[in-house]
Scaffold this motif. Structure first.
Motif, mmCIF file in Angstrom:
data_model
loop_
_atom_site.group_PDB
_atom_site.id
_atom_site.type_symbol
_atom_site.label_atom_id
_atom_site.label_comp_id
_atom_site.label_asym_id
_atom_site.label_seq_id
_atom_site.Cartn_x
_atom_site.Cartn_y
_atom_site.Cartn_z
ATOM 1 N N GLU A 74 34.881 36.821 40.256
ATOM 2 C CA GLU A 74 35.982 36.393 39.344
ATOM 3 C C GLU A 74 36.193 37.041 38.095
ATOM 4 O O GLU A 74 37.323 37.501 37.742
ATOM 5 C CB GLU A 74 35.440 34.752 39.022
ATOM 6 C CG GLU A 74 36.670 34.154 38.297
ATOM 7 C CD GLU A 74 36.116 32.588 38.022
ATOM 8 O OE1 GLU A 74 36.625 32.199 36.970
ATOM 9 O OE2 GLU A 74 35.483 32.113 38.968
ATOM 10 N N ASP A 119 39.556 38.962 37.177
ATOM 11 C CA ASP A 119 40.204 38.886 35.718
ATOM 12 C C ASP A 119 40.458 40.178 34.990
ATOM 13 O O ASP A 119 41.386 40.494 34.326
ATOM 14 C CB ASP A 119 39.443 37.825 34.799
ATOM 15 C CG ASP A 119 39.470 36.426 35.348
ATOM 16 O OD1 ASP A 119 40.010 36.250 36.137
ATOM 17 O OD2 ASP A 119 38.332 35.754 34.991
ATOM 18 N N GLU A 124 43.400 42.084 36.674
ATOM 19 C CA GLU A 124 44.344 41.320 36.281
ATOM 20 C C GLU A 124 45.136 41.777 35.004
ATOM 21 O O GLU A 124 46.363 42.193 34.821
ATOM 22 C CB GLU A 124 44.383 39.611 36.536
ATOM 23 C CG GLU A 124 45.879 39.227 35.992
ATOM 24 C CD GLU A 124 45.375 37.406 35.997
ATOM 25 O OE1 GLU A 124 46.248 36.633 35.508
ATOM 26 O OE2 GLU A 124 44.430 37.149 36.773
#
Length: 183
Positions: free
Chosen positions: A115, A119, A122
């Motif tokens: 995760e 992130d 992104e």
């Protein structure tokens, strides 16, 4: 990666400790069984020797005593096996629970890492998109300005004003309306 190695080392240490504990319990139980069996065999030997030396002891009494010793030995073996099995099962169940907990912890940790990386990816993509959006917007604006400038230059250069010189017409003839019905 070091966290994975730490978890693996912890798992290895726990495995070794569990194996040592089980091995010690089996060894202790085996020693106890061995002592018990040795004592019972010596007792059986003594009984047989007494039976052989003393003719007063009847065959039936000797067989009963030997049968009792055989029952005691069978009971001791069953107890030994059930104790070893119970201890081994208990330790293996605890070990399985610890492995499950370790794997759950590892899985949660990996999910968190994934995760976090998603992130970060992104954020990088968004920042790169902003840069490209600004650059393409500026390029489009510059192309638009160049297009307008080239268009106005072409219009001013290649177009010459056309003046229509009309001479005033004098009406020398009067025009008559056309009658389409006579034809």
């Amino acid at each position: 990666m070091s966290e994975i190695l730490t978890l693996a080392e912890k798992f290895k240490t726990q495995s070794q400790q569990q194996a040592k504990t089980i091995e010690q319990e089996v060894e202790t139980a085996t020693t106890q069984l061995n002592s018990f069996m040795t004592a019972k065999l010596k007792e059986s030997e003594t009984i047989i020797k007494q039976g052989m030396t003393s003719l007063d002891t009847s065959n039936e009494q000797l067989l009963k005593t030997l049968a009792k010793h055989q029952t005691d030995i069978s009971t001791a073996l069953e107890t030994y096996l059930s104790n070893v099995q119970a201890h081994t099962t208990e330790h293996l169940e605890k070990f399985a629970e610890e492995i499950e907990t370790t794997l759950e912890t590892y899985t949660e940790h990996i999910a968190e890492l994934i995760e976090q990386r998603e992130d970060r990816i992104e954020l990088v993509i968004k920042s790169e998109m902003k840069k490209w959006l600004i650059v393409t917007g500026l390029v489009a604006f510059i192309i638009l300005l160049l297009g307008i400038a080239i268009g106005s230059w072409m219009i001013s250069t290649f177009s010459t004003p056309t003046y229509i010189n009309q001479q005033p017409q004098t009406q020398t003839q009067t025009q008559q309306p056309i009658d389409y019905s006579q034809r």
